[in-house]
Write a protein that holds these residues in place. Structure first.
Motif, PDB file in Angstrom:
ATOM      1  N   PRO A  71       0.612  -1.161  -0.210  1.00 53.16           N
ATOM      2  CA  PRO A  71       0.044  -0.046   0.036  1.00 53.16           C
ATOM      3  C   PRO A  71       0.758   1.273  -0.036  1.00 53.16           C
ATOM      4  O   PRO A  71       0.552   2.234  -0.291  1.00 53.16           O
ATOM      5  N   THR A  72       2.240   1.160   0.665  1.00 55.15           N
ATOM      6  CA  THR A  72       2.817   2.460   0.650  1.00 55.15           C
ATOM      7  C   THR A  72       3.514   2.912  -0.718  1.00 55.15           C
ATOM      8  O   THR A  72       3.911   3.814  -0.782  1.00 55.15           O
ATOM      9  N   LEU A  73       3.200   2.112  -1.833  1.00 54.10           N
ATOM     10  CA  LEU A  73       3.513   2.606  -3.136  1.00 54.10           C
ATOM     11  C   LEU A  73       2.572   3.455  -3.541  1.00 54.10           C
ATOM     12  O   LEU A  73       3.139   4.430  -4.566  1.00 54.10           O
ATOM     13  N   LEU A  74       1.541   3.687  -3.240  1.00 49.39           N
ATOM     14  CA  LEU A  74       0.763   4.848  -3.401  1.00 49.39           C
ATOM     15  C   LEU A  74       1.166   5.945  -3.090  1.00 49.39           C
ATOM     16  O   LEU A  74       1.670   6.354  -1.960  1.00 49.39           O
ATOM     17  N   ALA A  75       0.754   7.232  -4.080  1.00 52.03           N
ATOM     18  CA  ALA A  75       1.314   8.511  -3.467  1.00 52.03           C
ATOM     19  C   ALA A  75       0.516   8.878  -2.356  1.00 52.03           C
ATOM     20  O   ALA A  75      -0.495   8.660  -2.134  1.00 52.03           O
ATOM     21  N   PRO A  76       1.307   9.902  -1.636  1.00 52.48           N
ATOM     22  CA  PRO A  76       0.435  10.300  -0.240  1.00 52.48           C
ATOM     23  C   PRO A  76      -0.812  10.939  -0.537  1.00 52.48           C
ATOM     24  O   PRO A  76      -1.687  10.446   0.217  1.00 52.48           O
ATOM     25  N   ALA A  77      -0.966  11.523  -1.971  1.00 54.55           N
ATOM     26  CA  ALA A  77      -2.568  12.187  -2.253  1.00 54.55           C
ATOM     27  C   ALA A  77      -3.354  11.082  -2.194  1.00 54.55           C
ATOM     28  O   ALA A  77      -4.592  11.158  -1.852  1.00 54.55           O
ATOM     29  N   LEU A  78      -3.108   9.996  -2.680  1.00 54.85           N
ATOM     30  CA  LEU A  78      -4.019   8.836  -2.935  1.00 54.85           C
ATOM     31  C   LEU A  78      -4.203   8.215  -1.689  1.00 54.85           C
ATOM     32  O   LEU A  78      -5.240   7.688  -1.435  1.00 54.85           O
ATOM     33  N   ASP A 108       8.634   6.146   1.915  1.00 58.75           N
ATOM     34  CA  ASP A 108       9.115   7.266   1.701  1.00 58.75           C
ATOM     35  C   ASP A 108       8.581   8.086   2.756  1.00 58.75           C
ATOM     36  O   ASP A 108       7.454   7.925   3.143  1.00 58.75           O
ATOM     37  N   ALA A 109       9.264   9.299   2.954  1.00 58.08           N
ATOM     38  CA  ALA A 109       9.169   9.964   4.058  1.00 58.08           C
ATOM     39  C   ALA A 109       7.669  10.793   3.999  1.00 58.08           C
ATOM     40  O   ALA A 109       6.565  10.601   5.028  1.00 58.08           O
ATOM     41  N   PRO A 110       7.264  11.135   2.854  1.00 53.02           N
ATOM     42  CA  PRO A 110       5.907  11.811   2.485  1.00 53.02           C
ATOM     43  C   PRO A 110       4.841  10.845   2.870  1.00 53.02           C
ATOM     44  O   PRO A 110       3.501  11.297   3.285  1.00 53.02           O
ATOM     45  N   VAL A 111       5.125   9.664   2.499  1.00 53.29           N
ATOM     46  CA  VAL A 111       3.966   8.622   2.569  1.00 53.29           C
ATOM     47  C   VAL A 111       3.850   8.372   4.049  1.00 53.29           C
ATOM     48  O   VAL A 111       2.742   8.189   4.475  1.00 53.29           O
ATOM     49  N   VAL A 116       0.486   8.803   9.064  1.00 57.16           N
ATOM     50  CA  VAL A 116       0.288   9.384  10.323  1.00 57.16           C
ATOM     51  C   VAL A 116      -0.890  10.365  10.616  1.00 57.16           C
ATOM     52  O   VAL A 116      -1.754  10.246  11.144  1.00 57.16           O
ATOM     53  N   GLU A 117      -1.045  11.217   9.468  1.00 56.87           N
ATOM     54  CA  GLU A 117      -1.974  12.329   9.268  1.00 56.87           C
ATOM     55  C   GLU A 117      -3.331  11.549   9.176  1.00 56.87           C
ATOM     56  O   GLU A 117      -4.366  12.222   9.529  1.00 56.87           O
ATOM     57  N   SER A 118      -3.188  10.416   8.426  1.00 56.84           N
ATOM     58  CA  SER A 118      -4.485   9.641   8.258  1.00 56.84           C
ATOM     59  C   SER A 118      -5.010   9.048   9.356  1.00 56.84           C
ATOM     60  O   SER A 118      -6.262   7.994   9.289  1.00 56.84           O
ATOM     61  N   GLY A 119      -4.383   8.918  10.461  1.00 58.37           N
ATOM     62  CA  GLY A 119      -4.603   8.196  11.849  1.00 58.37           C
ATOM     63  C   GLY A 119      -4.225   6.794  11.939  1.00 58.37           C
ATOM     64  O   GLY A 119      -4.714   6.067  12.595  1.00 58.37           O
ATOM     65  N   VAL A 120      -3.109   6.305  11.018  1.00 58.45           N
ATOM     66  CA  VAL A 120      -2.795   5.096  10.996  1.00 58.45           C
ATOM     67  C   VAL A 120      -1.802   4.834  12.335  1.00 58.45           C
ATOM     68  O   VAL A 120      -1.084   5.786  12.571  1.00 58.45           O
TER      69      VAL A 120
END
Ligand code: SF4
Length: 396
Positions: A71-78, A108-111, A116-120
């Protein structure tokens, strides 16, 4: 009250591991956006499908699990879009367990920031081996130092619950190298571990090669079955000594750190799965279990309806079989009192004969008066035990 579990399958991988038998693969990054849009569509549509099927969706979800795939291959926006859609469509409890699977070296750091922002609040790392040569030979893209760094990174980002997966039976693995992986895992102090025995089947490249007796993918170096069984048995004691108690055939945790999401599968609690090859179980009219799944071909999934078949209501016989073969996976075992409440005495009678035979064979044990669980030997031969329950005659 039942809470819902939500599973999202993200089938994208940077490379395909030789032992992998999941519906995941290396697909163009250009498909990521389409896939997320498709997931959003399905998340929106599920309530009206459930209504048509007569299925009940619990009011709130207390677990979310993004697996795959990577799942972490998705771009942060996705990633943000997915969590926004999940929270828009479902009430998520404030203490929900929110897990994302992660391959070491692919965070990656932005991911990580987006997670974290999404509550994971929980990361499950597919390490498989802390021995660099073993990881490399199966197509993993990390080294031990990268895996350890990633565990430290997610913790310093505030995600304290961490699980590590290991596989017993990788090519070139020995009992010594297995103990080394276990010792490194113990040294991380993670609160959860999953340990799988290598599955040799024709769904993976390595499995097919082993079955054919070939040499590709280091198939000749796969340890013998009895060595793999020894690795598994030794790991149970080792992990217990490090505070990670076995609670399921393949899962180990510190107290109260069991995977709440995965427990739903074995306890037959309701969950919804979205995306490629995702499974779901809801309760229908009169409480019958309804099981349904999406497709396992990505292009067809992107083009077609998510759920080509309506759910199938399990028969009473199937529900009883499931109660055994899912419940027995757990160290807490199956409660006879609970089964007596749910099923008729006639339905249980044949099962109890099977239980008595399996107890006599040393594969099942009884504790706390009415709980039945696998013995250590039963865990090694669990498929044989489960098959004995599937062979029960039709219920009256
Ligand atoms: S094991 Fe995980 S990372 Fe490797 S190919 Fe399968 S899903 Fe992808």
């Amino acid at each position: 009250m039942d809470f819902l579990g939500l599973y999202l399958s993200i089938p994208f991988c940077r490379s395909k591991c030789t032992y992998c038998n999941f519906a995941s693969g290396v697909f163009p990054a250009a498909w990521h956006e389409r896939y997320v849009a498709r997931l959003e569509e399905d998340l929106r549509a599920i309530r009206s499908h459930a209504k048509t099927w007569g299925a009940t969706i619990p009011a709130a979800a207390d677990s979310i699990y993004l697996g795959g795939g990577t799942p972490t291959l998705l771009a942060p926006a996705l990633i943000r879009r997915l969590f926004t859609a999940l929270r828009r469509e479902f009430a998520v409890t404030p203490t929900a367990e929110i897990t994302v699977e992660c391959a070491p070296g692919q965070l990656d750091a932005p991911v990580l920031d987006a997670l974290v922002e999404s509550g994971v609040n929980r990361i499950s790392f597919g390490v498989q081996s802390f021995i660099d040569s073993e990881a490399r030979q199966t197509g993993r893209l990390h080294s031990r130092s990268v895996a350890l760094e990633d565990i430290a990174r997610v913790r310093s980002a505030g995600i304290r619950a961490v699980s590590v997966d290991l596989i017993a039976g990788l090519p070139g693995q020995t009992l010594d190298s297995w103990f080394e992986s276990l010792a490194v895992l113990a040294g991380t102090g993670v609160d959860h571990a999953s340990m799988y025995m290598l599955e040799v089947d024709d769904e993976s490249r390595l499995g097919r090669e082993v079955l054919l007796g070939g040499e590709r993918y280091h198939a000749q170096q796969v340890p013998e079955d009895d060595q793999i069984a020894e690795m598994y048995a030794e790991a149970i004691g080792f992990l217990a000594g490090c505070g990670l108690a076995q609670y399921e055939i393949s899962n180990f945790a510190r107290p109260r750190c069991e995977s709440q999401h995965n427990l739903k599968y074995w306890r037959r609690q309701p969950y919804l799965g979205f995306g490629l090859d995702a499974h779901a179980m809801l309760r229908g009219r009169k409480g019958a279990a309804l099981r349904f799944a999406t497709m396992d071909d990505l292009e067809r999934y992107l083009a077609g309806p998510a759920w080509p078949e309506p759910p199938r209501a399990l028969t009473r016989e199937e529900e009883l079989e499931e109660s055994w073969f899912l419940g027995l996976r757990l160290n807490e075992g199956v409660s006879l009192a609970a089964l007596r409440e749910e099923f008729s005495p006639a339905a249980l009678r044949d099962c109890l004969e099977t239980v008595a035979e399996l107890e006599a064979d040393g594969l099942l044990q009884r504790f706390d008066t009415d709980r039945i669980a696998l013995t250590s030997r039963g865990r090694l031969l669990s498929n044989e035990v489960f098959a004995r329950f599937l062979a029960e005659p039709a219920l009256a």
